[in-house]
Design an enzyme around this catalytic site. Sequence first.
Site, mmCIF file in Angstrom:
data_model
loop_
_atom_site.group_PDB
_atom_site.id
_atom_site.type_symbol
_atom_site.label_atom_id
_atom_site.label_comp_id
_atom_site.label_asym_id
_atom_site.label_seq_id
_atom_site.Cartn_x
_atom_site.Cartn_y
_atom_site.Cartn_z
ATOM 1 N N LYS A 70 -100.775 -27.754 -63.580
ATOM 2 C CA LYS A 70 -99.416 -27.196 -63.587
ATOM 3 C C LYS A 70 -99.398 -25.889 -64.375
ATOM 4 O O LYS A 70 -100.213 -25.694 -65.265
ATOM 5 C CB LYS A 70 -98.456 -28.176 -64.282
ATOM 6 N N ARG B 135 -97.189 -40.998 -56.916
ATOM 7 C CA ARG B 135 -97.196 -41.840 -55.730
ATOM 8 C C ARG B 135 -98.492 -42.646 -55.627
ATOM 9 O O ARG B 135 -98.506 -43.740 -55.063
ATOM 10 C CB ARG B 135 -96.929 -40.995 -54.475
HETATM 11 N N1 BES Z 1 -94.096 -35.446 -62.351
HETATM 12 C C1 BES Z 1 -94.003 -34.533 -61.286
HETATM 13 C C2 BES Z 1 -92.592 -34.336 -60.761
HETATM 14 C C3 BES Z 1 -91.588 -33.748 -61.712
HETATM 15 C C4 BES Z 1 -91.320 -32.400 -61.686
HETATM 16 C C5 BES Z 1 -90.873 -34.553 -62.560
HETATM 17 C C6 BES Z 1 -90.364 -31.869 -62.532
HETATM 18 C C7 BES Z 1 -89.919 -34.026 -63.401
HETATM 19 C C8 BES Z 1 -89.663 -32.674 -63.386
HETATM 20 C C9 BES Z 1 -94.864 -35.000 -60.116
HETATM 21 O O1 BES Z 1 -96.008 -35.702 -60.476
HETATM 22 C C10 BES Z 1 -95.304 -33.775 -59.383
HETATM 23 O O2 BES Z 1 -95.993 -33.002 -59.973
HETATM 24 N N2 BES Z 1 -94.895 -33.639 -58.118
HETATM 25 C C11 BES Z 1 -95.238 -32.496 -57.338
HETATM 26 C C12 BES Z 1 -95.664 -32.979 -55.985
HETATM 27 C C13 BES Z 1 -96.302 -31.923 -55.125
HETATM 28 C C14 BES Z 1 -97.622 -31.485 -55.717
HETATM 29 C C15 BES Z 1 -96.498 -32.471 -53.735
HETATM 30 C C16 BES Z 1 -94.025 -31.593 -57.264
HETATM 31 O O3 BES Z 1 -92.896 -32.107 -57.245
HETATM 32 O O4 BES Z 1 -94.193 -30.387 -57.266
HETATM 33 MN MN MN Z 2 -97.641 -34.416 -60.901
#
Ligand code: BES
Ligand code: MN
Length: 491
Positions: free
Chosen positions: A270, A344
């Site tokens: 990230k 997931r």
């Molecule tokens: N934990 C994150 C989602 C999240 C984002 C929670 C902001 C709270 C605040 C999750 O694991 C994630 O990173 N999801 C990605 C999925 C994508 C890579 C398909 C996302 O939402 O960008």
């Molecule tokens: Mn994530």
Amino acid sequence: MKYGFNDLSDLPKAGTSVYFAYQDDADKAVLDGPAELADKATDGQISRAINIAKFKAEPATTLEIIAPNGLAVDAIIIVGLGKLPDVCEESLMDTGANAFGVAQKISDIVNYIYEHKKIAIENILMGAELRGYKWDKYQTVKKDETGRASTINVYSANKTQDAKTWDSKQHVAAGVLYARDLINEPSNKLNPETYAERLKEFSKIGIKVEVLGEKQLTKLGFGSLLSVGQGSAYESHVVVMQYNGGAKNDAPIALVGKGVTFDTGGISLKPSPDMDAMKGDMGGSAAVVGAIRALAARKAKVNVVCVVGLVENMPSHMAMKPGDVVTSLSGQTIENLNTDAEGRLVLADILWYTQDRFNPKVMLNAATLTGAIVVALGTHYGGFFTNDESLVAPMKIAGDQVGEPIWQMPLHKFYDKKIDTPNADVKNMADRWGGAIYAAAFLQRFVNDTPWVHVDLAGTIFGAGKTPTNQGWSSGYGVRLFERFISKYES
Ligand code: BES
Ligand code: MN
Ligand code: ZN
């Protein structure tokens, strides 16, 4: 907080007194019974203040009178209820919360004095208890010494009944505060090992706790969940909690939670800004843990099982890599195209495990699953997906009642098709647009015909901004929603 319940004949002689007012048809403030008596005792100070301030008793608004004449208290606070027909559980919580917010700055004793039957005091107290929450565990010198009220007294015509209802409801508030604490903990303190250890204390309130470590999880075949934690120095854990307050052979309601104690994104790292918020990526697990704790503590007559997957998503030479294929507990293979779509992968195995082992009546899962749900719904509504339309209304009603609203999002084969891949049975992401739906479609591949609800609370569980009942970072959203939803199944 310490609580005392008293008769109206025994009015307070210390602290700050909160009285109630509602709005008549002409939008004028009308004092509740005891507030009128206080007005007389202060020689009309309250009505004069109302006139001067043009106080209209709108919902959850406050008017303070410091050092009133004729009454031996530090201050009087009049709090508005709005129009009586509009008074509901949520508005009472906000009213109790805002009154407490003002009162706790003045005195360490806060008195709520009321007569009208619409003022269901347990909701006022719920608001106060949630408002009083503070996260300052790691401040060696406490910066904010105001707002430390330690006693709440209630004065009413039904003190026995009030004490009894609050005794039960207080456990629900405690569940929310417990969840907030878990979410606020930084990830160097709350990791998959310390978290699992902490949950063992639930055996004290009649919850059976089993902790599965990597050795057992490997043997059982949790290949998807373990792939997320494999880059971490901490051992991944699954914790299974069972509370049986219902009939002996009654199938349980299942709660399943994403407990990623920190989500760096893994090799699909990230960006740095705001990455600290990802200490809250175990928020789904905290919500379900808070809910089962509340239900057990208030001795709800229902069987509940709660399963949380505790992992840390780290990049390292051991971490999973984009393109890796793993075999899940269900036997389905998963192509992992983005290691940041890890929640997931955790849920896939624990959902399968839960339905397979417990055959639940209903299975609810909670997760901070996607940024896309925040784009779709913002920070007030959670999003939910279900394979059983009969669960839609009860879910929305429970959310509206407790002030944790939730909105249905779609599941459809259009989305499901897009997570097919030539490289495995399923892939863990598809398009960017509608990302929350692809995540839900992925989860559904690991749910058979068990009635199931997936709640994506990424926008609501932390960083959702201040509200009357939450002045901090983590809200504990979901605890009361699940607690209320499940209470409908009590025998
Ligand atoms: N934990 C994150 C989602 C999240 C984002 C929670 C902001 C709270 C605040 C999750 O694991 C994630 O990173 N999801 C990605 C999925 C994508 C890579 C398909 C996302 O939402 O960008
Ligand atoms: Mn994530
Ligand atoms: Zn995540």
